[in-house]
Design an enzyme around this catalytic site. Structure first.
Site, mmCIF file in Angstrom:
data_model
loop_
_atom_site.group_PDB
_atom_site.id
_atom_site.type_symbol
_atom_site.label_atom_id
_atom_site.label_comp_id
_atom_site.label_asym_id
_atom_site.label_seq_id
_atom_site.Cartn_x
_atom_site.Cartn_y
_atom_site.Cartn_z
ATOM 1 C CG ASP A 43 -4.898 3.267 -14.605
ATOM 2 O OD1 ASP A 43 -5.349 3.113 -13.453
ATOM 3 O OD2 ASP A 43 -3.792 2.803 -14.967
ATOM 4 C CB ALA A 45 -3.694 -0.108 -16.846
ATOM 5 N N GLY A 82 -3.876 7.232 -8.675
ATOM 6 C CA GLY A 82 -2.949 6.611 -9.623
ATOM 7 C C GLY A 82 -1.526 6.552 -9.100
ATOM 8 C CE1 TYR A 146 2.222 2.999 -2.514
ATOM 9 C CE2 TYR A 146 2.366 2.148 -0.286
ATOM 10 C CZ TYR A 146 1.618 2.633 -1.328
ATOM 11 O OH TYR A 146 0.251 2.758 -1.189
ATOM 12 C CE LYS A 150 0.629 6.173 -2.357
ATOM 13 N NZ LYS A 150 -0.345 6.674 -3.338
ATOM 14 C CB SER A 176 -9.264 -0.054 0.952
ATOM 15 O OG SER A 176 -10.648 0.143 0.799
HETATM 16 N N1 LIG Z 1 -5.786 -0.730 -1.586
HETATM 17 C C1 LIG Z 1 -5.258 -0.376 -0.431
HETATM 18 O O1 LIG Z 1 -5.482 -1.017 0.587
HETATM 19 C C2 LIG Z 1 -4.361 0.828 -0.352
HETATM 20 C C3 LIG Z 1 -3.673 1.079 0.849
HETATM 21 C C4 LIG Z 1 -2.892 2.219 0.944
HETATM 22 C C5 LIG Z 1 -2.819 3.114 -0.120
HETATM 23 N N2 LIG Z 1 -3.473 2.823 -1.271
HETATM 24 C C6 LIG Z 1 -3.319 3.758 -2.405
HETATM 25 O O2 LIG Z 1 -4.576 3.923 -3.053
HETATM 26 C C7 LIG Z 1 -4.387 4.031 -4.450
HETATM 27 C C8 LIG Z 1 -5.202 2.964 -5.168
HETATM 28 O O3 LIG Z 1 -4.812 1.701 -4.682
HETATM 29 P P1 LIG Z 1 -5.150 0.353 -5.464
HETATM 30 O O4 LIG Z 1 -5.151 -0.725 -4.460
HETATM 31 O O5 LIG Z 1 -6.328 0.557 -6.315
HETATM 32 O O6 LIG Z 1 -3.835 0.196 -6.356
HETATM 33 P P2 LIG Z 1 -3.696 -0.394 -7.828
HETATM 34 O O7 LIG Z 1 -2.249 -0.715 -8.025
HETATM 35 O O8 LIG Z 1 -4.684 -1.471 -8.055
HETATM 36 O O9 LIG Z 1 -4.088 0.853 -8.755
HETATM 37 C C9 LIG Z 1 -3.188 1.885 -9.060
HETATM 38 C C10 LIG Z 1 -3.408 2.295 -10.501
HETATM 39 O O10 LIG Z 1 -2.470 3.312 -10.840
HETATM 40 C C11 LIG Z 1 -2.066 3.093 -12.180
HETATM 41 N N3 LIG Z 1 -0.756 3.672 -12.474
HETATM 42 C C12 LIG Z 1 0.467 3.207 -12.099
HETATM 43 N N4 LIG Z 1 1.435 3.963 -12.632
HETATM 44 C C13 LIG Z 1 0.819 4.934 -13.361
HETATM 45 C C14 LIG Z 1 1.276 5.996 -14.162
HETATM 46 N N5 LIG Z 1 2.600 6.246 -14.341
HETATM 47 N N6 LIG Z 1 0.365 6.779 -14.780
HETATM 48 C C15 LIG Z 1 -0.964 6.539 -14.630
HETATM 49 N N7 LIG Z 1 -1.466 5.553 -13.887
HETATM 50 C C16 LIG Z 1 -0.581 4.753 -13.258
HETATM 51 C C17 LIG Z 1 -2.036 1.572 -12.336
HETATM 52 O O11 LIG Z 1 -2.139 1.206 -13.705
HETATM 53 C C18 LIG Z 1 -3.207 1.133 -11.487
HETATM 54 O O12 LIG Z 1 -4.364 0.925 -12.262
HETATM 55 C C19 LIG Z 1 -2.886 3.923 -4.705
HETATM 56 O O13 LIG Z 1 -2.338 5.225 -4.778
HETATM 57 C C20 LIG Z 1 -2.382 3.220 -3.468
HETATM 58 O O14 LIG Z 1 -1.032 3.531 -3.196
HETATM 59 C C21 LIG Z 1 -4.237 1.707 -1.420
#
Ligand SMILES: NC(=O)c1ccc[n+]([C@@H]2O[C@H](COP(=O)([O-])OP(=O)(O)OC[C@H]3O[C@@H](n4cnc5c(N)ncnc54)[C@H](O)[C@@H]3O)[C@@H](O)[C@H]2O)c1
Length: 276
Positions: A43, A45, A82, A146, A150, A176
């Site tokens: 990550d 972060a 990510g 966004y 995707k 999720s």
């Molecule tokens: N949670 C959901 O319901 C949901 C729904 C649809 C899609 N998604 C997709 O699933 C994935 C995970 O979702 P999440 O809820 O854990 O999101 P989140 O935002 O909590 O986690 C995403 C992570 O990506 C990292 N990140 C951002 N920019 C970055 C970069 N330039 N380099 C490296 N890391 C980077 C962030 O630091 C973060 O820890 C994401 O791709 C999101 O788009 C999630």
């Protein structure tokens, strides 16, 4: 990589998990453990330190091509979570999601990785009405930058399969979270258990080419049809029904509210960002 078996005992040598510090990344850190001898967690972060030889922690900005190439080297499969996960100005999305997904696939090609699980999103089809029922071939109607990123990621996945034979399952994740937070999520909810099962199928099912699957649990009122992804054998075990009373105790949503109209809900009404 060894994708010949579909049993839960299948184990790869090393799986890369991007977005490991995020909401889903933290959940999957434990849950993906049975699927690889080593989980490489990455990550931009901070991530909690490695808890043993079965984990490697590598800090990496996905927009940094050279860093991503180093990150991917030695991995047998990539679970790519990510990136920016909400609607943001285009420039932020461009770096993390668009350059990021390109860098991941280029690195996969260079380092011989043959399987990617791509965290796509329902926001690829977010401008479809909630009255519609979609399968994987439905027209994409992204509901923001966004969702556009995707959609681009899904195209990148298709291209890298057609050109280089790298297989991907693009999971259009609904919502999720530990439980559905509102009425819309009664349709889009994906439990962590079902997410884990879907990722397992996405890693180990042979011959997936580029498969698009909607990430949802066995909810009562769904908008999505996963028959085109039946070869994954994904059978969700959970349902949002158990939360219905709690969710329906919330104030009603006006029929004019995007949360009541569009599959992408409030994302369809975000922005514009470029007028400051
Ligand atoms: N949670 C959901 O319901 C949901 C729904 C649809 C899609 N998604 C997709 O699933 C994935 C995970 O979702 P999440 O809820 O854990 O999101 P989140 O935002 O909590 O986690 C995403 C992570 O990506 C990292 N990140 C951002 N920019 C970055 C970069 N330039 N380099 C490296 N890391 C980077 C962030 O630091 C973060 O820890 C994401 O791709 C999101 O788009 C999630």
């Amino acid at each position: 990589m060894s994708t010949s078996s579909q049993t839960t005992n299948s184990k790869l040598h090393r799986i890369l998990l991007t977005g490991a510090a995020g909401g889903l990344g933290k959940v999957l850190r434990e849950r993906l453990r049975p699927f690889a001898e080593i989980l490489r967690l990455s990550d931009i972060a901070a991530i909690a330190p490695s808890e043993g030889a079965h984990e490697e922690v590598v800090s990496c900005d996905l927009s940094d091509k050279a860093a991503v190439h180093g990150l991917v080297e030695g991995c047998d499969a990539i679970v790519h979570l990510g990136g920016v996960s909400v609607e943001r100005p285009f420039e932020e999305i461009l770096e993390a999601n668009i350059k990021g997904v390109f860098n991941v696939y280029e690195a996969a090609r260079r380092h011989g990785v043959k399987r990617v699980v791509f965290a796509s999103s329902n926001h690829v089809i977010g401008f479809h009405k909630q009255s519609e029922r979609l399968d994987a071939s439905a027209q994409r109607r992204p509901d923001g930058y966004y969702g556009l990123s995707k959609s681009f990621g899904e195209d990148v996945a298709q291209f890298y399969f057609d050109r280089y034979g790298i297989e991907t399952v693009s999971i259009r994740i609904g919502s999720s979270f530990p439980e559905p937070l509102n009425r819309r999520m009664m349709s889009t909810w994906l439990s962590y258990r079902d997410l884990t099962s879907l990722i397992e199928k996405s890693i180990f099912t042979p011959g997936v080419k580029h498969t698009i699957v909607y990430g949802m649990s066995a909810n009562r009122d769904v908008w999505w049809d996963n028959s085109a992804a039946a070869h994954l054998g994904f059978v969700p075990q959970d349902t949002s029904e158990v939360f219905r009373d709690k969710v329906e105790a919330q104030p009603p949503v006006a029929p004019t509210d995007p949360n009541a109209i569009y599959q992408g809900g409030a994302f369809t009404a975000q922005g514009p960002f470029g007028d400051q």
